[in-house]
Design a protein around this motif. Structure first.
Motif, PDB file in Angstrom:
ATOM      1  N   PHE A   1      23.872  42.961  40.073  1.00  0.00           N
ATOM      2  CA  PHE A   1      22.574  43.471  40.165  1.00  0.00           C
ATOM      3  C   PHE A   1      21.468  42.209  40.477  1.00  0.00           C
ATOM      4  CE2 PHE A   1      18.316  44.901  39.056  1.00  0.00           C
ATOM      5  CZ  PHE A   1      17.810  45.966  39.640  1.00  0.00           C
ATOM      6  N   VAL A   2      21.513  41.347  39.413  1.00  0.00           N
ATOM      7  CA  VAL A   2      20.798  40.144  39.382  1.00  0.00           C
ATOM      8  C   VAL A   2      20.921  39.295  40.209  1.00  0.00           C
ATOM      9  CG1 VAL A   2      20.540  38.021  37.580  1.00  0.00           C
ATOM     10  CG2 VAL A   2      20.459  40.618  36.624  1.00  0.00           C
ATOM     11  N   ALA A   3      22.050  39.211  40.798  1.00  0.00           N
ATOM     12  CA  ALA A   3      22.635  38.306  41.718  1.00  0.00           C
ATOM     13  C   ALA A   3      21.965  38.634  43.004  1.00  0.00           C
ATOM     14  CB  ALA A   3      24.225  38.094  42.023  1.00  0.00           C
ATOM     15  N   GLN A   4      21.886  39.923  43.018  1.00  0.00           N
ATOM     16  CA  GLN A   4      21.628  40.759  44.291  1.00  0.00           C
ATOM     17  C   GLN A   4      19.848  40.184  44.718  1.00  0.00           C
ATOM     18  OE1 GLN A   4      22.616  42.121  47.152  1.00  0.00           O
ATOM     19  NE2 GLN A   4      21.268  43.052  48.055  1.00  0.00           N
ATOM     20  N   ILE A   5      19.226  40.422  43.445  1.00  0.00           N
ATOM     21  CA  ILE A   5      17.659  40.397  43.515  1.00  0.00           C
ATOM     22  C   ILE A   5      17.292  39.002  43.356  1.00  0.00           C
ATOM     23  CG2 ILE A   5      17.348  43.115  42.877  1.00  0.00           C
ATOM     24  CD1 ILE A   5      16.584  41.801  40.063  1.00  0.00           C
ATOM     25  N   GLY A   6      18.151  38.098  42.599  1.00  0.00           N
ATOM     26  CA  GLY A   6      17.672  36.795  42.273  1.00  0.00           C
ATOM     27  C   GLY A   6      16.633  36.628  41.293  1.00  0.00           C
ATOM     28  N   GLU A   7      16.497  37.623  40.453  1.00  0.00           N
ATOM     29  CA  GLU A   7      15.553  37.698  39.251  1.00  0.00           C
ATOM     30  C   GLU A   7      16.311  37.841  38.020  1.00  0.00           C
ATOM     31  OE1 GLU A   7      12.659  36.998  37.343  1.00  0.00           O
ATOM     32  OE2 GLU A   7      12.117  37.373  39.459  1.00  0.00           O
TER      33      GLU A   7
ATOM     34  N   ILE B   1      24.398  48.803  54.640  1.00  0.00           N
ATOM     35  CA  ILE B   1      23.956  47.907  55.634  1.00  0.00           C
ATOM     36  C   ILE B   1      22.617  47.473  55.145  1.00  0.00           C
ATOM     37  CG2 ILE B   1      23.507  47.520  57.961  1.00  0.00           C
ATOM     38  CD1 ILE B   1      25.875  49.400  58.667  1.00  0.00           C
ATOM     39  N   LEU B   2      21.895  48.467  54.903  1.00  0.00           N
ATOM     40  CA  LEU B   2      20.404  48.134  54.615  1.00  0.00           C
ATOM     41  C   LEU B   2      20.452  47.114  53.315  1.00  0.00           C
ATOM     42  CD1 LEU B   2      17.248  48.566  55.050  1.00  0.00           C
ATOM     43  CD2 LEU B   2      17.574  50.668  53.777  1.00  0.00           C
ATOM     44  N   THR B   3      21.032  47.646  52.427  1.00  0.00           N
ATOM     45  CA  THR B   3      21.104  46.840  51.087  1.00  0.00           C
ATOM     46  C   THR B   3      21.607  45.182  51.330  1.00  0.00           C
ATOM     47  OG1 THR B   3      21.575  49.168  49.878  1.00  0.00           O
ATOM     48  CG2 THR B   3      22.031  46.819  48.643  1.00  0.00           C
ATOM     49  N   PHE B   4      22.532  45.346  52.077  1.00  0.00           N
ATOM     50  CA  PHE B   4      23.144  43.858  52.527  1.00  0.00           C
ATOM     51  C   PHE B   4      22.032  43.216  53.341  1.00  0.00           C
ATOM     52  CE2 PHE B   4      27.743  44.969  51.803  1.00  0.00           C
ATOM     53  CZ  PHE B   4      28.122  43.796  51.154  1.00  0.00           C
TER      54      PHE B   4
ATOM     55  N   SER C   1      17.765  38.725  53.019  1.00  0.00           N
ATOM     56  CA  SER C   1      16.529  38.430  53.717  1.00  0.00           C
ATOM     57  C   SER C   1      16.004  37.104  53.567  1.00  0.00           C
ATOM     58  CB  SER C   1      15.314  39.316  53.514  1.00  0.00           C
ATOM     59  OG  SER C   1      14.319  39.175  53.863  1.00  0.00           O
ATOM     60  N   LYS C   2      15.264  36.365  54.374  1.00  0.00           N
ATOM     61  CA  LYS C   2      14.816  35.077  53.738  1.00  0.00           C
ATOM     62  C   LYS C   2      13.315  35.193  53.076  1.00  0.00           C
ATOM     63  CE  LYS C   2      16.727  32.620  58.033  1.00  0.00           C
ATOM     64  NZ  LYS C   2      16.370  32.006  59.213  1.00  0.00           N
ATOM     65  N   ASN C   3      13.020  36.503  53.069  1.00  0.00           N
ATOM     66  CA  ASN C   3      11.647  36.584  52.395  1.00  0.00           C
ATOM     67  C   ASN C   3      11.954  36.769  50.834  1.00  0.00           C
ATOM     68  OD1 ASN C   3       9.669  38.244  51.079  1.00  0.00           O
ATOM     69  ND2 ASN C   3       8.598  38.274  53.248  1.00  0.00           N
ATOM     70  N   LYS C   4      11.552  35.987  49.993  1.00  0.00           N
ATOM     71  CA  LYS C   4      12.140  36.270  48.592  1.00  0.00           C
ATOM     72  C   LYS C   4      11.713  37.751  47.890  1.00  0.00           C
ATOM     73  CE  LYS C   4      11.418  34.014  43.948  1.00  0.00           C
ATOM     74  NZ  LYS C   4      10.822  33.129  43.253  1.00  0.00           N
ATOM     75  N   ARG C   5      10.383  38.047  48.190  1.00  0.00           N
ATOM     76  CA  ARG C   5      10.102  39.487  47.757  1.00  0.00           C
ATOM     77  C   ARG C   5      10.840  40.586  48.347  1.00  0.00           C
ATOM     78  NH1 ARG C   5       4.988  39.356  45.371  1.00  0.00           N
ATOM     79  NH2 ARG C   5       4.911  37.339  44.149  1.00  0.00           N
ATOM     80  N   ILE C   6      11.377  40.423  49.522  1.00  0.00           N
ATOM     81  CA  ILE C   6      12.225  41.511  49.860  1.00  0.00           C
ATOM     82  C   ILE C   6      13.656  41.463  49.261  1.00  0.00           C
ATOM     83  CG2 ILE C   6      13.318  42.206  51.750  1.00  0.00           C
ATOM     84  CD1 ILE C   6      11.089  41.694  53.652  1.00  0.00           C
ATOM     85  N   ARG C   7      14.090  40.324  49.087  1.00  0.00           N
ATOM     86  CA  ARG C   7      15.153  40.186  48.098  1.00  0.00           C
ATOM     87  C   ARG C   7      15.208  40.631  46.800  1.00  0.00           C
ATOM     88  NH1 ARG C   7      15.331  34.804  49.996  1.00  0.00           N
ATOM     89  NH2 ARG C   7      15.028  34.075  47.987  1.00  0.00           N
ATOM     90  N   GLN C   8      14.011  40.449  46.152  1.00  0.00           N
ATOM     91  CA  GLN C   8      13.917  40.917  44.900  1.00  0.00           C
ATOM     92  C   GLN C   8      13.734  42.348  44.766  1.00  0.00           C
ATOM     93  OE1 GLN C   8      10.275  38.599  43.757  1.00  0.00           O
ATOM     94  NE2 GLN C   8      11.420  37.399  42.431  1.00  0.00           N
ATOM     95  N   PHE C   9      13.192  42.939  45.598  1.00  0.00           N
ATOM     96  CA  PHE C   9      12.995  44.515  45.618  1.00  0.00           C
ATOM     97  C   PHE C   9      13.999  45.325  46.542  1.00  0.00           C
ATOM     98  CE2 PHE C   9       8.425  42.831  45.028  1.00  0.00           C
ATOM     99  CZ  PHE C   9       8.610  43.026  43.729  1.00  0.00           C
ATOM    100  N   SER C  10      15.114  44.244  46.837  1.00  0.00           N
ATOM    101  CA  SER C  10      15.948  45.028  47.982  1.00  0.00           C
ATOM    102  C   SER C  10      16.797  46.428  47.382  1.00  0.00           C
ATOM    103  CB  SER C  10      17.108  44.161  48.267  1.00  0.00           C
ATOM    104  OG  SER C  10      17.809  43.813  46.993  1.00  0.00           O
ATOM    105  N   ILE C  11      16.984  46.441  46.150  1.00  0.00           N
ATOM    106  CA  ILE C  11      17.694  47.759  45.585  1.00  0.00           C
ATOM    107  C   ILE C  11      16.771  48.832  45.487  1.00  0.00           C
ATOM    108  CG2 ILE C  11      18.632  48.690  43.631  1.00  0.00           C
ATOM    109  CD1 ILE C  11      20.395  46.338  44.876  1.00  0.00           C
ATOM    110  N   LEU C  12      15.590  48.478  45.140  1.00  0.00           N
ATOM    111  CA  LEU C  12      14.311  49.501  45.112  1.00  0.00           C
ATOM    112  C   LEU C  12      14.204  50.169  46.385  1.00  0.00           C
ATOM    113  CD1 LEU C  12      12.247  51.004  43.461  1.00  0.00           C
ATOM    114  CD2 LEU C  12      10.472  49.053  44.046  1.00  0.00           C
ATOM    115  N   LEU C  13      14.180  49.292  47.445  1.00  0.00           N
ATOM    116  CA  LEU C  13      13.590  49.665  48.941  1.00  0.00           C
ATOM    117  C   LEU C  13      14.846  50.434  49.409  1.00  0.00           C
ATOM    118  CD1 LEU C  13      12.122  46.381  50.286  1.00  0.00           C
ATOM    119  CD2 LEU C  13      10.953  48.416  49.555  1.00  0.00           C
ATOM    120  N   SER C  14      16.181  49.957  49.120  1.00  0.00           N
ATOM    121  CA  SER C  14      17.354  50.628  49.640  1.00  0.00           C
ATOM    122  C   SER C  14      17.527  51.919  49.198  1.00  0.00           C
ATOM    123  CB  SER C  14      18.692  50.010  49.235  1.00  0.00           C
ATOM    124  OG  SER C  14      18.641  48.559  49.815  1.00  0.00           O
TER     125      SER C  14
END
Length: 431
Positions: A300-306, A170-173, A178-191
């Motif tokens: 992974f790339v689709a998730q973080i958008g980088e 749920i946290l990863t999704f 997230s609307k915050n780009k930085r949070i999306r980019q680091f979503s895997i690391l944060l999760s």
């Protein structure tokens, strides 16, 4: 700093997706703690090096390398032959290394002679759809088992692990959307970081291999000189073509994200095939499981958008650097497998979306949908076959017949070529 943190995220993704392989091989081959540490260290070192070589000279795309599941399955099959007097555990690993070296040579020959280009022609949008759907369906059972705590040592659901894993999913999704780009980019690391802390609080960490060494360099030929066995040679020959299919799929799928045209992709296929050959030889030399570009990188790339190569290459370099420090490997070995499965579950859900988007590229819908239906039905059906059904078969047949992903994909290629042949003949008659 941003690229370093993104690189750290890539590093954790690569390690989380791969760390279970050397631990599993260690259990299968009854390796002692020192041998297990060597196997884990060599595996991580080669993963980082292989990823860098691909990034600089191969496909030049953010596609991570991971121990090939096909090689892993061959190792599992051969481990059962030890008790039958085939060889000692170390001798089997030496024979396996010889097989990977032969596979690497074949990869290089196919790339240099231009045959790789001819093989890539068969990888159409229809085959990409079949491959993606079969890949996600075949691994879905593994993900669910890992998420609820079922493994070789435990065959019942662990409620605490299941609840914590669902929380990580749920946290990863949420972070990934997230609307915050930085949070999306680091979503895997944060999760992974948050999940790891929570699992530690509930004493649900993984296996730790103790050592007093601060730094230790990878050792080539750690288990002895490679041996070349006729049975393994024939297996390696067949496995190579299946690995090529895996490689082509991964590049094609990432190409749909990066926007590479067909001409660019064909060049990437050739370069990646050459580098994959080098990586197979490196794997055999360092007694690890041969690597292959993995399709989950697209998720992974689709998730973080980088899509940038810099963070990816930084992550590969970090993987090789941390492999030099046994104490860090201890820490990585304690990463709960359930976290890796939970995060990967999210990434593979993205890949199903990619498969559905590929449907827009299909031209002959009626025939294409028939091919997709037959191939998926056959591939999923084969995936449900019990392992005992393959007992007694030669390892080369078992590796193929027991893999619904490869069987279904190859069936799709054959059916599509038959339909295309009929279409061409009908066109000639009409003319």
């Amino acid at each position: 700093m941003k690229n370093f943190i993104l690189g750290l995220q890539w590093m954790l993704f690569i390690i989380a997706a791969s760390i279970a392989v050397p631990i599993s091989v260690s259990d299968l081959y009854m390796l002692n703690p020192q041998e297990t540490l060597i196997l884990m260290q060599n595996t991580l070192f080669i993963l980082g090096i292989a990823g860098c070589i691909q990034g600089f000279f191969g496909h030049k795309m953010p596609i991570s390398e991971s121990p090939a599941g096909l090689w892993w399955s061959v190792l599992s099959i051969y481990s059962g032959m030890i008790a039958a007097g085939y060889a000692t555990n170390i001798e089997v690993l030496q024979i396996f290394s010889g097989g990977m070296i032969l596979s690497g040579i074949l990869f290089i020959i196919l790339s240099v002679t231009g045959l790789m280009d001819k093989i890539s022609v068969f990888f159409s949008p229809v085959i990409t759809i079949i491959y993606l759907l079969l890949l996600t369906l075949q691994l879905s059972g593994t993900f669910i088992k890992g998420i609820i705590g079922i493994n070789a040592q435990n065959q019942v659901i662990e409620p605490v692990t299941a609840v914590l894993s669902i929380g990580v999913i749920i946290l990863t999704f949420c972070l990934g959307s997230s609307k915050n780009k930085r949070i999306r980019q680091f979503s895997i690391l944060l999760s992974i970081g948050a999940g790891w802390l929570i699992f530690m609080m509930f004493n649900k960490t993984g296996k730790i291999i103790f050592t007093d060494k601060i730094i230790n360099f990878p050792r080539p030929l750690a288990f002895g000189m490679p041996k070349f066995d006729p049975g393994m040679a024939s297996t390696a020959f067949f496995i190579t073509f299946l690995l090529i299919m895996n490689m082509l799929a991964s590049i094609s799928i990432m190409g749909s994200i990066t926007g590479d045209n067909e001409e660019k992709l064909v060049e990437k296929y050739k370069n990646s095939g050459l580098v994959s050959g080098i990586n197979q030889i490196l794997g055999g030399t360092f007694n690890t499981v041969g690597t292959v570009p993995v399709s989950s990188s697209a998720g992974f790339v689709a998730q973080i958008g980088e899509k940038s190569m810099v963070p990816y290459l930084a992550g590969c370099i970090l993987v090789s650097i941390v492999s030099l420090f046994p104490k860090f490997i201890n820490i990585m070995a304690s990463l709960p497998a359930a976290i890796g499965y939970s995060v990967t579950f999210v990434l593979f859900s993205k890949m199903i979306s990619m498969a559905l988007f590929e449907l827009k590229k299909v031209i002959d819908e009626e025939n294409s949908y028939t091919i997709i239906g037959i191939s998926i039905l056959a591939g999923v059906g084969i995936s449900f076959l019990p392992q005992s059904a393959l007992n007694g078969l030669p390892s080369i047949i078992s590796a193929f017949a027991g893999n619904g992903l490869i069987t279904g994909s190859l069936l799709g290629v054959i059916l599509e070529q038959i339909f295309l042949l009929k279409k061409r003949r009908a066109g000639k008659k009409a003319a």
